[in-house]
Scaffold this motif. Structure first.
Motif, PDB file in Angstrom:
ATOM      1  N   VAL A   1       0.836  -1.200   0.000  1.00 46.12           N
ATOM      2  CA  VAL A   1       0.000   0.000   0.000  1.00 46.12           C
ATOM      3  C   VAL A   1       0.872   1.251   0.000  1.00 46.12           C
ATOM      4  O   VAL A   1       1.751   1.411   0.835  1.00 46.12           O
TER       5      VAL A   1
ATOM      6  N   VAL B   1      -4.963   7.253   2.130  1.00 46.78           N
ATOM      7  CA  VAL B   1      -4.997   6.091   3.021  1.00 46.78           C
ATOM      8  C   VAL B   1      -5.080   6.585   4.459  1.00 46.78           C
ATOM      9  O   VAL B   1      -4.090   7.031   5.037  1.00 46.78           O
TER      10      VAL B   1
ATOM     11  N   ILE C   1      -5.229   1.334   7.947  1.00 52.06           N
ATOM     12  CA  ILE C   1      -4.982  -0.039   7.508  1.00 52.06           C
ATOM     13  C   ILE C   1      -5.649  -0.951   8.534  1.00 52.06           C
ATOM     14  O   ILE C   1      -5.416  -0.808   9.732  1.00 52.06           O
TER      15      ILE C   1
ATOM     16  N   HIS D   1      -5.697  -4.060  -1.476  1.00 50.12           N
ATOM     17  CA  HIS D   1      -6.303  -3.345  -0.361  1.00 50.12           C
ATOM     18  C   HIS D   1      -7.244  -2.262  -0.879  1.00 50.12           C
ATOM     19  O   HIS D   1      -6.901  -1.508  -1.794  1.00 50.12           O
TER      20      HIS D   1
ATOM     21  N   THR E   1      -8.631   1.064  -0.043  1.00 46.95           N
ATOM     22  CA  THR E   1      -8.138   2.102   0.846  1.00 46.95           C
ATOM     23  C   THR E   1      -8.925   3.394   0.674  1.00 46.95           C
ATOM     24  O   THR E   1      -9.439   3.691  -0.409  1.00 46.95           O
TER      25      THR E   1
ATOM     26  N   ASP F   1      -9.776  -1.937   3.989  1.00 45.59           N
ATOM     27  CA  ASP F   1      -9.159  -1.173   5.070  1.00 45.59           C
ATOM     28  C   ASP F   1     -10.021  -0.005   5.525  1.00 45.59           C
ATOM     29  O   ASP F   1      -9.575   0.817   6.328  1.00 45.59           O
TER      30      ASP F   1
END
Length: 598
Positions: A426, A432, A435, A482, A484, A521
């Motif tokens: 990531v 972001v 996580i 992921h 995000t 996430d």
């Protein structure tokens, strides 16, 4: 004003004196005198013309601006036959670029209809001809992939009849297109989300409610505040601005589907909304799911199911009583509903149930599933996911060592939410915000707020393909992706990479078999769609795994599928929440021939 909506609606329908108070109630709860019995306009054959143009639409008596096709919203039902060659001439009468993406259809990538990925788009006052062989059957849909046009009416259903006998026996069918509608322009909605992502959330907890501990202890709410997150953030845009539609009609319009008692009625249900996850039920009538995302499944009897944006489900109902039933599509944050009626005769209506209590996000939704003591999550942890370190089996949950993830004594929510060591791929980017420390497989769960409704709710684990999967090879490799986001700034991405970052496509080789783990996430639901392919959900069904083109990834959860890269070309891969995609949660998947050095 506080009244029991159930008593209000039944009284109003019976001509009670409270009918004069109707204006005080939301549209879905207001009385109706007659229903609208109207089939969707249909186009079929080997040569179809679709004309995109500005128009108006009337919802619950109010006029709004729209983009329609052939003068209708939703666009006409496109009815095709497996084995034919479809030729669809699309005329763009707009003053802006447009496009049509044939959602869920297997076709050459040049015909997929995504501007900048598979074709240039359709310029204003110009025409584009889509032509492709029809190699499948089932329930699908089509929509714009240009800007935010999908939000204001640029969507329509597709039904493809099988070349041979249909394994789903039915006496009558109805196509039901669910959507969300606002009189605010989509550009203004997006601007408001960027300025204040919680702009449309009118369900925040009050101080009085917090002090009383009605929904959540004050201590927990303080911890949520420290993380700058709100447990009522279940839907970004909701009933505060949306009216929820069935086939273009609002709740007061009371769109009605007719039946004769004793008939097997097939309902082809399509979620063509921009941002709304619906929980669908018909009080007093059980449903049998026979198809998911256009492909037949082993019939499973249920009372309710959650349908993500861009998913489709076909269900069979067999009403035996000579009475009306209410079709309820309640949005997942419980801020409103789409509503229709199934009845033996026009003009009938049934009791409309009140909205249920809104769900609140939990530690599991924050990606702390194993620490939250959630039996559902741990029980759903398969050995293969445990081997990858993605979750902890129920049997081992008590002995699990969570110290590496920063868990505090007692499981409090004060551990790191930005530990990039658990997601090294990531990108460290402003998009972001967090996580997930301990995401878990949540495909065996019914969805937020549906855990304790007291009846059978469909889960992905209930689905089993009717036919054997075409590719039953074991995956050659595994890929983690992921999901995000930064909810404070309304930024969304895959692995911290936004579509606007112009990163290289996600590469696949033709024919390779890959296991993809979608790791959420964020604390928002994401329905993820892969163009041009179907994939098999990893739910323990072996060579009859359910095959889908769109999968809901629950908050803080993992959804896993096996994917055969069998279609050459560049394909869009994105969250189907329109404003999430528009904010960056979209990438390109590139399938290249083996031995192609490029």
């Amino acid at each position: 004003m506080r009244m029991n909506r159930r008593h209000f609606v039944s009284g109003a329908l019976g001509g009670g004196t409270v009918a004069g108070l109707a204006a005080w109630f939301p549209a879905w709860a207001q009385p109706v005198s007659t229903g609208i019995v109207a089939s969707l306009p249909t186009v079929s054959g080997n040569d179809i013309t679709l004309r995109i143009a500005r128009q108006t639409m009337r919802v619950d008596g109010k006029v709004s601006r729209a983009i329609g096709i052939n003068g209708t919203v939703p666009a006409p039902l496109v009815r095709l036959k497996e084995g034919q060659t479809a030729k669809l001439t699309v005329v763009n009468d707009l003053d802006e670029d447009s496009s049509i993406h044939w959602h869920g259809l297997i076709l050459p990538f040049q015909m997929d209809g995504v501007p900048g990925v598979s074709f240039p788009g359709i310029k204003p006052r110009s025409t584009f001809v889509y032509e492709f062989p029809v190699v499948q059957s089932g329930t699908y849909w089509y929509h714009s992939h240009s800007g935010l046009q999908e939000q204001i009416g640029h969507y329509g259903p597709i039904v493809i009849d099988p070349a041979g006998a249909d394994p789903v026996a039915h006496d009558r069918e109805h196509v039901i297109v669910l959507s969300d509608h606002s009189r605010i322009s989509p550009e203004e909605i997006f601007r408001k989300l960027k300025v204040n992502p919680g702009h449309f959330n009118m369900q925040r907890q009050t101080l009085g409610g917090l002090l009383a501990g009605k929904d959540q202890p004050l201590k927990d709410r303080v911890e949520w505040g420290a993380m700058r997150m709100d447990p009522t953030d279940v839907a970004d845009v909701n009933g505060s601005t949306y009216t929820f539609l069935v086939n273009g009609y609002g709740p007061r319009d009371n769109w009605t589907a007719l039946f004769t008692p004793g008939e097997r009625v097939r309902l082809r249900i399509i979620n063509a909304s921009a941002m709304s996850i619906f929980n669908v039920r018909i009080p007093g009538l059980r449903m049998t799911v026979v198809q998911s995302d256009g492909l037949n499944v082993v019939p499973v009897e249920i009372d309710e199911f959650q349908i993500g944006v861009a998913e489709t489900y076909d269900v069979i109902v067999t009403p035996t009583d000579d009475r009306a039933y209410t079709f309820v599509a309640e949005v997942n944050d419980r801020s409103g509903m789409a509503r229709a009626t199934l009845a033996p005769r026009a003009g009938m209506a049934a009791e409309v149930p009140p909205l249920r209590k809104r769900p609140l996000a939990t530690m599991t939704d924050m990606g702390m599933g194993a620490m939250a003591g959630g039996a559902a999550g741990d029980a759903a942890c398969t050995p293969e996911h445990a081997a990858m370190g993605h979750c902890t089996p129920a049997a081992d949950a008590g002995a699990a060592d969570h110290s590496a993830h920063g868990a505090a004594a007692g499981g409090a929510m004060n551990h790191s939410m930005r530990d990039f060591s658990v997601a090294p791929q990531v990108k460290r980017d402003p998009s972001v915000q967090s996580i997930s420390p301990m995401p878990i497989n949540r495909m065996g769960e019914p969805g937020q707020g549906l855990e304790d409704v007291g009846h059978k709710v469909l889960t992905y684990h209930d689905l089993k393909s009717l036919d054997r999967n075409p590719d039953v090879r074991a995956p050659e490799r595994s890929l983690d992706i992921h999901l995000t986001g930064n909810m404070e700034r309304f930024m969304w991405s895959f692995d911290g990479v936004k579509m606007s970052d112009h990163h290289e496509p996600i590469p696949f080789l033709e024919g390779e078999r890959v296991r993809v783990n979608l790791i959420n996430d964020s604390m928002m639901v994401h329905p993820i769609h892969l163009h041009g392919h179907f994939f098999e959900l990893v739910t323990g069904k072996g060579d009859h795994s359910p095959r889908k083109h769109t999968v809901i990834v629950q908050p803080g959860g993992i959804a896993t599928f096996d994917f055969t890269a069998d279609a050459l070309g560049d394909w869009a891969f994105h969250c189907h929440l329109l404003y999430h995609m528009h904010a960056g949660m979209m990438r390109v998947v590139s399938v290249r021939p083996r031995g192609d050095a490029a």
